[in-house]
Design an enzyme around this catalytic site. Structure first.
Site, short mmCIF file in Angstrom:
data_model
loop_
_atom_site.label_atom_id
_atom_site.label_comp_id
_atom_site.label_asym_id
_atom_site.label_seq_id
_atom_site.Cartn_x
_atom_site.Cartn_y
_atom_site.Cartn_z
N HIS A 43 -6.40 -0.08 -17.29
CA HIS A 43 -6.88 -0.12 -15.90
C HIS A 43 -7.46 1.20 -15.40
O HIS A 43 -8.37 1.22 -14.60
CB HIS A 43 -5.76 -0.58 -14.96
CG HIS A 43 -4.59 0.35 -14.91
ND1 HIS A 43 -3.67 0.48 -15.93
CD2 HIS A 43 -4.19 1.22 -13.95
CE1 HIS A 43 -2.76 1.36 -15.61
NE2 HIS A 43 -3.04 1.84 -14.42
N ASP A 44 -6.94 2.32 -15.89
CA ASP A 44 -7.41 3.63 -15.43
C ASP A 44 -8.38 4.29 -16.40
O ASP A 44 -8.54 5.52 -16.39
CB ASP A 44 -6.22 4.56 -15.18
CG ASP A 44 -5.57 4.34 -13.83
OD1 ASP A 44 -6.27 3.83 -12.92
OD2 ASP A 44 -4.38 4.65 -13.67
N LYS A 92 -10.84 7.12 -15.42
CA LYS A 92 -10.41 8.49 -15.11
C LYS A 92 -10.87 9.50 -16.15
O LYS A 92 -10.80 10.72 -15.91
CB LYS A 92 -8.88 8.54 -14.96
CG LYS A 92 -8.40 7.92 -13.65
CD LYS A 92 -6.90 8.08 -13.46
CE LYS A 92 -6.45 7.51 -12.11
NZ LYS A 92 -4.99 7.64 -11.91
N HIS A 113 -13.18 6.11 -10.18
CA HIS A 113 -12.74 5.77 -11.54
C HIS A 113 -12.78 4.26 -11.77
O HIS A 113 -12.92 3.82 -12.91
CB HIS A 113 -11.34 6.33 -11.82
CG HIS A 113 -10.21 5.52 -11.25
ND1 HIS A 113 -9.79 5.63 -9.95
CD2 HIS A 113 -9.40 4.57 -11.83
CE1 HIS A 113 -8.77 4.81 -9.74
NE2 HIS A 113 -8.52 4.15 -10.85
N HIS A 144 -8.49 -3.23 -9.74
CA HIS A 144 -7.04 -3.09 -9.68
C HIS A 144 -6.53 -2.30 -8.49
O HIS A 144 -5.32 -2.20 -8.28
CB HIS A 144 -6.51 -2.47 -10.99
CG HIS A 144 -6.84 -1.02 -11.17
ND1 HIS A 144 -8.07 -0.58 -11.61
CD2 HIS A 144 -6.09 0.10 -10.98
CE1 HIS A 144 -8.06 0.74 -11.70
NE2 HIS A 144 -6.87 1.17 -11.32
N HIS A 145 -7.43 -1.75 -7.68
CA HIS A 145 -7.03 -1.09 -6.43
C HIS A 145 -7.44 -1.89 -5.19
O HIS A 145 -7.34 -1.40 -4.07
CB HIS A 145 -7.61 0.33 -6.35
CG HIS A 145 -6.83 1.33 -7.15
ND1 HIS A 145 -5.53 1.71 -6.84
CD2 HIS A 145 -7.16 2.03 -8.27
CE1 HIS A 145 -5.12 2.60 -7.73
NE2 HIS A 145 -6.08 2.81 -8.61
N ASP A 199 1.26 -1.32 -11.06
CA ASP A 199 0.74 0.06 -11.12
C ASP A 199 1.37 0.88 -10.00
O ASP A 199 1.76 2.05 -10.19
CB ASP A 199 -0.78 0.03 -11.00
CG ASP A 199 -1.40 1.41 -11.15
OD1 ASP A 199 -0.85 2.23 -11.93
OD2 ASP A 199 -2.42 1.69 -10.50
#
Length: 374
Positions: free
Chosen positions: A231-232, A235, A260, A286-287, A315
Site C-alpha cells: 500500500h505504501d 513512498k 505517495h 488506502h487513505h 494500516d
C-alpha cells in the site's frame, strides 16, 4: 458440371470453392446434411463432397439418406474430413456407399485428381436400386456409427483436457510472476523505510483475517493478503528529509507525503493482472475515508473499493502501535480506544462501519498478530 459442397466451416467451404471453380466446376454449398438434402432434391448436383462432423445432420447420416433417395442415389459421393482419419473410418464410410474418402488437408492438385477420377468412373459404377445388401442392418449400423462418434468425441475431449491443462499451467506461471513482482516491490518499499518492514508483513496478515471473517471469495482473500503490504509503495518517491523527519510535518510537507498514493498507483497502472490491478487500487485509495475526509480524492462510503476500506483501518491500527521517527509506539488498549472512540487525528466515522465492528469483535487477533511479528 455442378458440385455440391457441404461443410459447416466457412473457411473450408471457401477454400474448396476456390479450387473447384478455378478448374471450371459450378458450385453449390450447404452447411449441414439436412440443408444439403433439401438443395439436392430440388436441383440434383453431379457430385457431392461433404464433411462428416456437422450440426443438425452429419455426413454419415447424409450418405445413408442420399443412397436411399431415388433421385440422388446414383450421384457420386465423396467424404472430405479432418476428424475421421483412420482406416476403419474409411472402410465404414465406403460401406455406407461413398465413392471416395479424402483426408483434410489435401493438396489442391491431389484433391482435383481424386475428384476427376470419381467423375470419370461414373458411367461404370454399379448403382443398385436399394442399399447394398451386404451393408449391416439398421441396429448394427447405428451401433458402429455411435461407437465411431463416441471414440472421436473421446479423442476431442482428451485434446481439450490437455489444452485446458496447458492453459492452467500458463495461468499459474503468470500468477506466480505477478505475485513475485508484488513481493519484490514490497521489498523495495521496505528498504526505502526500514521502520515499516515488520509493518508491511503485519498488514497482509490483518487483511487476511478481516477478509476471511467477511467470507470473501478465496481468490480475493489471497490477492488481498499479497497486495495489502504494498500500500505504501509510492513512498519510494518521497524525499528522505520528509519521510524520515523526526518531528511533526509542516502542512506543505504533509501535502508531499499525500502524493505517495498517486506515485504508487502510477508505478502499478496498466497491468491486465487481477493481482496487480488490486495492488494499484490499494496504493491509490488506502487513505480514502468512509466520511469523505481522506485523500487523494475525498471519496465516500462505497465509492471506496472494499479492499481499500480494509487496508485503511488495519494500516491506522498498526501505525498507532508502531514506532516512527516522529512518535513512540502505543499499546494495544490505546490503539483500540483511538480506533473505536477517536482522538485529535482519527475518528471512528472514517472507517467502514462493518469493518469497524469486525475490529471491535476480533481486536485480540490483531494484538496477537502484532505481538508475534515485531
Amino acid at each position: 458440371m455442378t458440385i455440391l459442397i457441404v461443410d459447416d466451416n466457412e473457411q473450408t467451404l471457401y477454400q474448396i470453392q476456390l479450387v473447384l471453380k478455378s478448374n471450371g466446376y459450378k458450385i453449390i454449398t450447404a452447411t449441414n446434411g439436412s440443408e444439403a438434402l433439401a438443395k439436392a432434391r430440388k436441383n440434383p448436383p453431379d457430385l457431392i463432397i461433404t464433411d462428416i462432423l456437422m450440426p443438425i445432420m452429419d455426413g454419415f447420416t447424409l450418405c445413408r439418406e442420399w443412397r436411399k433417395d431415388e433421385k440422388l442415389k446414383n450421384i457420386p459421393f465423396i467424404f472430405y474430413t479432418a476428424t475421421y482419419t483412420h482406416d476403419e473410418d474409411r472402410e465404414f464410410a465406403l460401406k455406407l456407399g461413398a465413392d471416395e474418402f479424402i483426408t483434410k488437408p489435401s493438396e489442391p492438385k491431389e484433391f482435383i485428381r481424386i475428384v476427376r477420377d470419381v467423375i470419370n468412373k461414373v458411367p461404370y459404377l454399379p448403382r443398385p436400386k436399394e442399399i447394398e445388401p451386404g451393408l449391416k442392418d439398421e441396429s448394427v449400423y447405428l451401433q458402429e456409427y455411435n461407437a465411431v462418434l463416441i471414440r472421436k468425441l473421446e479423442e476431442k475431449m482428451q485434446q481439450l483436457e490437455e489444452k485446458n491443462r496447458e492453459l492452467s499451467r500458463s495461468r499459474d506461471c503468470i500468477k506466480k510472476g505477478c505475485i513475485e513482482t508484488v513481493q519484490r516491490l514490497t521489498i523495495a518499499a521496505e528498504y526505502r523505510d526500514i521502520h515499516t518492514r515488520p509493518h508491511l508483513k503485519r498488514i497482509g496478515l490483518y487483511a487476511k483475517v478481516i477478509a476471511e471473517i467477511m467470507k470473501l471469495p478465496y481468490n480475493v482473500i489471497e490477492s488481498l493478503y499479497i497486495t495489502a503490504p504494498i500500500h505504501d509503495l509510492g513512498k519510494i518517491g518521497i524525499p528522505d528529509a520528509i519521510l524520515c523527519k523526526p518531528g511533526p510535518l509542516t502542512p506543505e510537507e504533509f501535502e508531499i507525503i499525500k502524493k505517495h498514493t498517486l506515485l504508487g498507483a502510477e508505478i502499478l497502472k496498466g497491468s491486465e493482472s487481477e493481482i496487480l490491478k488490486m495492488a494499484e487500487k490499494i496504493t491509490l485509495y488506502h487513505h480514502e475515508c468512509w466520511d469523505g475526509s481522506g485523500y487523494p480524492y475525498g471519496l465516500k462510503k462505497e465509492q471506496i473499493p472494499l479492499e481499500c476500506r480494509i487496508v485503511l483501518l488495519i494500516d491506522r491500527y498498526d501505525a498507532i502501535r508502531s514506532e516512527r521517527p516522529y512518535k513512540s509506539p502505543f499499546d494495544h488498549e490505546t490503539a483500540y480506544r483511538i480506533i473505536t472512540q477517536g482522538d485529535a487525528k482519527s475518528k471512528p466515522e472514517q472507517f467502514d462501519p462493518q469493518i469497524l465492528e469486525i475490529f471491535k469483535k476480533y481486536h485480540e487477533e490483531f494484538k496477537e498478530i502484532f505481538d508475534k511479528n515485531q
